[in-house]
Design a protein around this motif. Structure first.
Motif, PDB file in Angstrom:
ATOM      1  N   ASN A 169      13.472   7.297 -26.247  1.00 25.04           N
ATOM      2  CA  ASN A 169      14.227   7.273 -25.161  1.00 25.04           C
ATOM      3  C   ASN A 169      15.656   7.661 -25.296  1.00 25.04           C
ATOM      4  OD1 ASN A 169      12.624   6.396 -23.024  1.00 25.04           O
ATOM      5  ND2 ASN A 169      12.588   4.505 -23.667  1.00 25.04           N
ATOM      6  N   SER A 175      19.631   8.353 -23.441  1.00 28.08           N
ATOM      7  CA  SER A 175      20.603   8.068 -22.045  1.00 28.08           C
ATOM      8  C   SER A 175      21.662   8.549 -22.267  1.00 28.08           C
ATOM      9  CB  SER A 175      20.257   6.578 -21.727  1.00 28.08           C
ATOM     10  OG  SER A 175      21.305   6.375 -20.629  1.00 28.08           O
ATOM     11  N   ASP A 225      11.374   0.905 -22.910  1.00 27.35           N
ATOM     12  CA  ASP A 225      11.713   1.042 -21.398  1.00 27.35           C
ATOM     13  C   ASP A 225      12.354  -0.101 -20.872  1.00 27.35           C
ATOM     14  OD1 ASP A 225      10.760   3.619 -21.918  1.00 27.35           O
ATOM     15  OD2 ASP A 225       9.264   3.363 -20.543  1.00 27.35           O
ATOM     16  N   GLU A 230      16.235  -0.492 -20.025  1.00 31.20           N
ATOM     17  CA  GLU A 230      16.631  -0.581 -18.508  1.00 31.20           C
ATOM     18  C   GLU A 230      17.571  -1.637 -18.377  1.00 31.20           C
ATOM     19  OE1 GLU A 230      13.189   0.234 -16.024  1.00 31.20           O
ATOM     20  OE2 GLU A 230      14.182  -1.368 -14.523  1.00 31.20           O
ATOM     21  N   LEU A 235      20.988  -0.936 -19.720  1.00 37.49           N
ATOM     22  CA  LEU A 235      21.663   0.151 -18.692  1.00 37.49           C
ATOM     23  C   LEU A 235      22.428  -0.677 -17.616  1.00 37.49           C
ATOM     24  CD1 LEU A 235      19.625   3.404 -19.234  1.00 37.49           C
ATOM     25  CD2 LEU A 235      22.118   2.864 -20.174  1.00 37.49           C
ATOM     26  N   GLU A 236      21.343  -1.478 -16.986  1.00 36.18           N
ATOM     27  CA  GLU A 236      21.489  -2.197 -15.731  1.00 36.18           C
ATOM     28  C   GLU A 236      22.745  -3.129 -15.835  1.00 36.18           C
ATOM     29  OE1 GLU A 236      18.654  -4.500 -12.865  1.00 36.18           O
ATOM     30  OE2 GLU A 236      17.937  -2.713 -13.795  1.00 36.18           O
ATOM     31  N   MET A 269      26.158  -1.279 -16.438  1.00 35.14           N
ATOM     32  CA  MET A 269      26.586  -0.675 -15.235  1.00 35.14           C
ATOM     33  C   MET A 269      27.380  -1.867 -14.324  1.00 35.14           C
ATOM     34  SD  MET A 269      25.815   2.657 -14.501  1.00 35.14           S
ATOM     35  CE  MET A 269      25.362   3.335 -12.853  1.00 35.14           C
ATOM     36  N   VAL A 286      30.417   4.234 -16.381  1.00 31.74           N
ATOM     37  CA  VAL A 286      30.651   4.599 -14.930  1.00 31.74           C
ATOM     38  C   VAL A 286      29.388   5.544 -14.215  1.00 31.74           C
ATOM     39  CG1 VAL A 286      33.282   4.420 -14.660  1.00 31.74           C
ATOM     40  CG2 VAL A 286      32.418   6.354 -15.847  1.00 31.74           C
ATOM     41  N   GLY A 296      25.620   7.552 -15.518  1.00 34.08           N
ATOM     42  CA  GLY A 296      24.605   7.972 -16.486  1.00 34.08           C
ATOM     43  C   GLY A 296      23.505   8.255 -16.102  1.00 34.08           C
ATOM     44  N   VAL A 297      22.749   9.029 -17.079  1.00 35.01           N
ATOM     45  CA  VAL A 297      21.343   9.450 -16.625  1.00 35.01           C
ATOM     46  C   VAL A 297      20.411   9.334 -17.894  1.00 35.01           C
ATOM     47  CG1 VAL A 297      22.052  11.595 -15.538  1.00 35.01           C
ATOM     48  CG2 VAL A 297      21.775  11.736 -17.813  1.00 35.01           C
ATOM     49  N   VAL A 298      19.050   9.117 -17.542  1.00 33.78           N
ATOM     50  CA  VAL A 298      18.050   8.883 -18.421  1.00 33.78           C
ATOM     51  C   VAL A 298      16.998  10.018 -18.569  1.00 33.78           C
ATOM     52  CG1 VAL A 298      16.486   6.952 -19.439  1.00 33.78           C
ATOM     53  CG2 VAL A 298      18.133   6.432 -17.511  1.00 33.78           C
ATOM     54  N   GLN A 341      13.867  11.963 -18.459  1.00 26.79           N
ATOM     55  CA  GLN A 341      12.368  11.223 -17.945  1.00 26.79           C
ATOM     56  C   GLN A 341      11.281  12.057 -18.753  1.00 26.79           C
ATOM     57  OE1 GLN A 341      11.388  12.435 -13.871  1.00 26.79           O
ATOM     58  NE2 GLN A 341      11.844  14.558 -14.262  1.00 26.79           N
ATOM     59  N   LYS A 345       2.566  10.271 -25.156  1.00 21.08           N
ATOM     60  CA  LYS A 345       3.463  10.322 -23.989  1.00 21.08           C
ATOM     61  C   LYS A 345       3.031  11.212 -22.718  1.00 21.08           C
ATOM     62  CE  LYS A 345       8.331  10.818 -22.829  1.00 21.08           C
ATOM     63  NZ  LYS A 345       9.539  10.288 -23.133  1.00 21.08           N
ATOM     64  N   ASN A 375      11.042   7.610 -10.528  1.00 18.53           N
ATOM     65  CA  ASN A 375      11.770   8.612 -10.567  1.00 18.53           C
ATOM     66  C   ASN A 375      12.012   9.647  -9.474  1.00 18.53           C
ATOM     67  OD1 ASN A 375      12.549   7.932 -13.318  1.00 18.53           O
ATOM     68  ND2 ASN A 375      11.042   9.402 -14.446  1.00 18.53           N
ATOM     69  N   TYR A 423      18.498  15.574 -13.524  1.00 23.41           N
ATOM     70  CA  TYR A 423      18.370  14.362 -14.242  1.00 23.41           C
ATOM     71  C   TYR A 423      18.354  13.359 -13.171  1.00 23.41           C
ATOM     72  CZ  TYR A 423      19.504  17.155 -18.565  1.00 23.41           C
ATOM     73  OH  TYR A 423      19.472  18.044 -19.590  1.00 23.41           O
ATOM     74  N   VAL A 424      17.652  12.281 -13.706  1.00 29.04           N
ATOM     75  CA  VAL A 424      17.811  11.023 -12.877  1.00 29.04           C
ATOM     76  C   VAL A 424      18.944  10.289 -13.250  1.00 29.04           C
ATOM     77  CG1 VAL A 424      16.148   8.908 -12.400  1.00 29.04           C
ATOM     78  CG2 VAL A 424      15.231  10.991 -13.244  1.00 29.04           C
ATOM     79  N   GLY A 425      19.658   9.993 -12.313  1.00 34.45           N
ATOM     80  CA  GLY A 425      20.968   9.228 -12.411  1.00 34.45           C
ATOM     81  C   GLY A 425      20.524   7.654 -12.528  1.00 34.45           C
ATOM     82  N   LEU A 426      21.345   7.064 -13.156  1.00 36.49           N
ATOM     83  CA  LEU A 426      21.467   5.478 -13.433  1.00 36.49           C
ATOM     84  C   LEU A 426      21.361   4.952 -12.231  1.00 36.49           C
ATOM     85  CD1 LEU A 426      22.978   4.460 -16.683  1.00 36.49           C
ATOM     86  CD2 LEU A 426      20.659   4.481 -16.213  1.00 36.49           C
ATOM     87  N   MET A 471      18.534   2.549 -10.273  1.00 34.25           N
ATOM     88  CA  MET A 471      18.506   1.117  -9.726  1.00 34.25           C
ATOM     89  C   MET A 471      18.287   1.089  -8.071  1.00 34.25           C
ATOM     90  SD  MET A 471      21.195   0.233 -12.750  1.00 34.25           S
ATOM     91  CE  MET A 471      20.348   0.877 -14.340  1.00 34.25           C
TER      92      MET A 471
END
Ligand code: FAD
Lengths: 535, 258
Positions: free
Chosen positions: A287, A289, A360, A364, A367-368, A371, A377, A379-381, A383, B37, B81, B194-197, B201
């Motif tokens: 992964n 991020s 994952d 997760e 990251l949660e 934040m 401030v 971020g991206v992950v 996929q 994957k 996503n 991209y997928v933002g955090l 959430m």
């Protein structure tokens, strides 16, 4: 720059063509000006001869100049395809110039032996005739160690490029020194293993080259240094003797651990021809991020938290400042950038492990809460695998981007974590005060910082429009003094080479330096291996 | 149709990640999937991106974006996503291990379209696992809607039409249709974000309806094809290095390519 900005499209086109494409496509697309043989330059500006740029360095008159008899001897040992001579059409620039195009030697001959025995004969001959040699791997070294300073003979190990054996139970790989790192890693991937070292130059640098420089790279945090993973070496000593310690034992306490001396010796005491290395099993799940943080303080906090929350799955923790990202964005104008806004610092976190769901979930929740605690401030992950590689390029393309406009002064230092970034700030102040920073025609674009926070290793890159004495004078010995005052190291992972030969004293004391000189003298009394460098 | 607003449906498929080299299983009956994957089909990612861009460009034009995936329970990862990228709602149709052929997929999707009252379907032109490139066309056929396949550009005109640019041999072709419509996406349509955090959430709170194939019991899901065997393609012969242009020319002549 061929293709790099289209990397993403390229992948997708490849996906269309045959549904699948190998990571190799992406990697090569990301690594700049591709020239025949797979190597690339990162700058278009023609380098000056090292002898002209550094006139205080004088050719050692005790070294013999190459004669026709010498060449005939080489040709008696080597076949036609193993000898390259300079001619009007061929200036051997590919071997004489370094990756940064900062240094340029004047060698008239490149030897590319296909066997260890041939290397042994040649080295023995050179030793007897006082012919100086530069061992060369993939020529991606960043301290001017891999190219001649004057007319040294270039001894390339690129024709020693076979995997010798692999034990799928222990994970021990034995291979020739000239195997390209990426090829070794792809080979290992087929068997479910991974090379314990990864770096941006993987498509060109050699297994022997990374051992010779004791490169650190992107996964040191997880797999440790080569001093731990290399189990054995084969090397040709300056007198031509072949030292074989390829028997790979995990534990072996019978006397001095001789191989350790060659790891990081940068071609000064022997030519590494074979490597036995312990490789870990390849993680099944990766992964990545990419995070934005608002201060260097927060970078450190995120690091502490990542170690705690991600523990065993954390495999890389890289940081980058906004200036390095600005240069990279300029260099890759069409690659999708993860953020709309700019932030002072960025962090790239990689996790790798055996179980995707487990990783994952861990990532997760990390990251949660990062934040929520406002350490991060934005971020991206990633996929998918392509996004994963594309996020990595915002870190891996910094070296190339920093010199795209002309050149770069690189400093690779270890510092206590809390002081790491202060060097970049101090360097910018120093350069500003000297009036060297700004739009053209000022020589300096910006001093940028990034690196392996996880290892306390900062890369200070001073992006310039051209190499100039003024800039060099502003930076050296200033940078070394700064590092010394914080009890850091002036060479964390790139080595000493030509660039740092005169600055070792900033990190090592008299006794240490004397012992090093004694060792060099013992192994290479005539000093034929990689002269004018290292120590 | 009551409202002129778009109710976009984006079907997405979970496939083996396209960076991964697929391998045939030991029994030679299928592609090995354990420990491999999976990610969103890249063409579907482009479809999601396009739907979101249409909405971002003109908020009042779009009433809703709904993402749907037919696949194993794990397909909820890719749906999440999609929600993070900007879909409003989603449906997971759990198919367990059943592999559906394009016609069966199209039939299920038809019912989803009807239930969601969608008037625009944006979907990948093909999935990179079987490379069929049928589902969009079949869905349009079953719905009796117009179709614009292999889209490289999508534009909405003032008079309620949709202009779709398609890349064809030797140039571009622009087709125009009114809603309802099925659009299938090609590579050049856009570059997904991209997928933002933060969005990831927030996406946790967005609705994900969970159905199973048995909820579509009136659809004939029986495969019409029988897989006899699955084989690896012939490995490519290794390349050779040539030392001069002349040698290259000789080799090319030898190979009868020039
Ligand atoms: C884009 C990029 C990213 C990089 N990232 C990192 C990084 O993250 N971490 C890091 O540590 N380094 C990094 N480096 C620098 C790194 O030191 C080199 O890439 C690599 O270690 C050198 O391998 P090479 O085969 O190219 O060796 P060369 O450049 O050919 O040689 C380097 C030195 O080793 C000697 N040498 C080479 N082969 C042998 C041999 N077989 N026997 C004896 N001596 C030999 C040479 O004489 C020279 O002194 C990076 C370089 C680039 C260009």
């Amino acid at each position: 720059m061929l293709g790099s900005r289209f990397a993403r499209q390229l992948v997708r086109v490849a996906a269309l063509r045959d549904s699948r494409c190998r990571s190799l496509v992406v990697r090569t697309a990301l690594t700049g000006h591709i020239i025949p043989d797979g190597r690339f330059y990162s700058s278009k500006i023609q380098p000056r001869l090292t002898s002209e740029a550094y006139p205080y360095v004088k050719r050692d008159p005790s070294f013999k100049k190459l004669t026709n008899e010498d060449v005939s001897f080489f040709k008696s040992v080597l076949s036609e395809s193993e000898v390259l001579e300079a001619s009007e059409a061929e200036d051997l620039a590919f071997y004489n110039e370094d990756w940064m195009r900062k240094y340029k030697g004047q060698s008239r001959i490149v030897l590319k032996p296909k066997s260890v025995e041939k290397i042994s004969k040649i080295v023995k001959y050179c030793n007897e005739h006082r012919l100086a040699l530069v061992p060369q791997g993939g020529n991606t070294g960043l301290v001017g160690g891999s190219v001649p300073v004057f007319d040294e003979i270039i001894l390339s190990v690129s024709n020693l490029n076979q995997i010798r054996s692999f034990d799928a139970v222990s994970g021990i790989l034995k291979c020739d020194a000239g195997v390209i790192l990426e090829n070794a890693d792809n080979f290992l991937a087929e068997h479910g293993y991974i090379f314990p070292l990864d770096l941006g130059a993987k498509g060109s640098c050699h297994v022997g080259g990374v051992v010779a420089t004791n490169a650190g790279g992107l996964r040191l945090l997880r797999y440790g240094s080569l001093h731990g993973s290399v189990l054995g070496l084969e090397a040709v000593l300056p007198n031509g003797e072949i030292l074989n310690s390829m028997d790979a034992l995990r534990k072996d306490n019978t006397g001095y651990d001789l191989k350790q001396l060659f790891i990081g010796s940068e071609g000064t005491i022997g030519i590494i021809t074979g490597v036995s290395i312990m490789t870990p099993t390849r993680p099944k799940a990766f992964n990545v991020s990419f995070l934005a943080v608002d201060s260097y303080e927060s970078v450190q906090k995120v690091f502490v938290k990542a170690k705690k929350d991600l523990s065993e799955i954390l495999s890389a923790f890289e940081f980058m400042d906004c200036h390095s990202q600005a240069l990279t964005k300029k260099h890759l104008p069409d690659a999708p950038y993860p953020f709309e806004d700019d932030y002072p610092f960025y962090v790239l976190i990689e996790t790798s492990g055996a179980n995707k769901e487990h990783d994952d979930a861990k990532l997760e929740s990390f990251l949660e809460s990062a934040m929520e605690e406002e350490l991060v401030v934005d971020g991206v992950v990633a996929q998918d695998e392509t996004e994963l590689k594309n996020l990595w390029q915002w870190r891996e393309m910094i070296p190339e981007s920093s010199q795209a406009e002309g050149g770069v002064y690189k400093y690779d230092v270890s510092l206590p974590l809390q002081d790491l970034y202060s060097l970049v700030e101090a360097a910018n102040v120093k350069l500003e005060e000297a009036g060297l920073v700004g739009d053209a025609p000022k020589p300096v674009i910006k001093a940028v910082g990034y690196g392996h926070v996880g290892d306390g290793n900062l890369h200070l890159n001073v992006a310039v429009r051209e190499y100039s004495k003024e800039v060099e004078k502003a930076l050296e010995p200033f940078v070394y003094e700064f590092v010394s005052s914080k009890h850091g190291s002036i060479s964390a992972e790139h080595g000493l080479g030509f660039q740092k030969k005169n600055y070792v004293g900033y990190s090592k004391n008299k006794e240490e330096i004397k012992l090093m000189k004694d060792l060099k003298q013992h192994y290479d009394p005539n000093g034929i291996l990689n002269p004018y460098k290292y120590i | 149709m009551a409202s002129k607003q778009l109710r976009i449906l984006v079907p997405v498929k979970r496939v083996i990640d396209y960076q991964i080299k697929p391998r045939v299983n030991k029994t030679g009956t299928a592609v090995e999937t354990t420990g491999v994957k999976f990610s969103i089909n890249p063409f579907d990612d482009i479809a999601v991106e396009e739907a979101v861009r249409i909405k971002e460009k003109n908020k009042s034009l779009v009433e809703s974006i709904h993402a749907v995936s037919i696949g194993p329970a794990k397909a909820q990862d890719i749906l999440r996503n999609c929600l993070a990228k900007g879909a409003d709602t989603s449906t997971l149709i759990d198919s367990k291990d059943v592999v559906l052929e394009p016609l069966a997929v199209a039939k299920v999707l038809k019912q989803v379209v009807e239930k969601q009252n969608s008037n625009l379907v944006i979907m990948g032109k093909q999935a990179i696992d079987d490379d069929c490139n049928n589902t969009g066309q079949m869905l349009a056929g079953l719905l009796n809607w117009p179709q614009a396949t292999n889209a490289a550009k999508v534009e909405f005109t003032d008079n309620g039409k949709v202009n779709v640019t398609r890349e064809v041999d030797g140039g571009e072709e622009v087709v125009s249709a009114s809603l309802p419509l099925v659009i299938t996406t090609d590579l050049r349509l856009n570059v997904p974000r991209y997928v933002g955090l933060q969005n990831l959430m927030k996406a946790k709170k967005k609705p994900m309806e969970k159905l199973a194939l048995k909820d579509f019991s009136n659809v004939d899901l029986e495969p019409r094809l029988k897989v006899l065997s699955v084989e690896e393609p012939q490995p490519r012969a290794p390349g050779v290095k040539v030392n001069s242009v002349d040698e290259l020319v000789d080799k090319l002549k030898e190979a009868k390519v020039i």
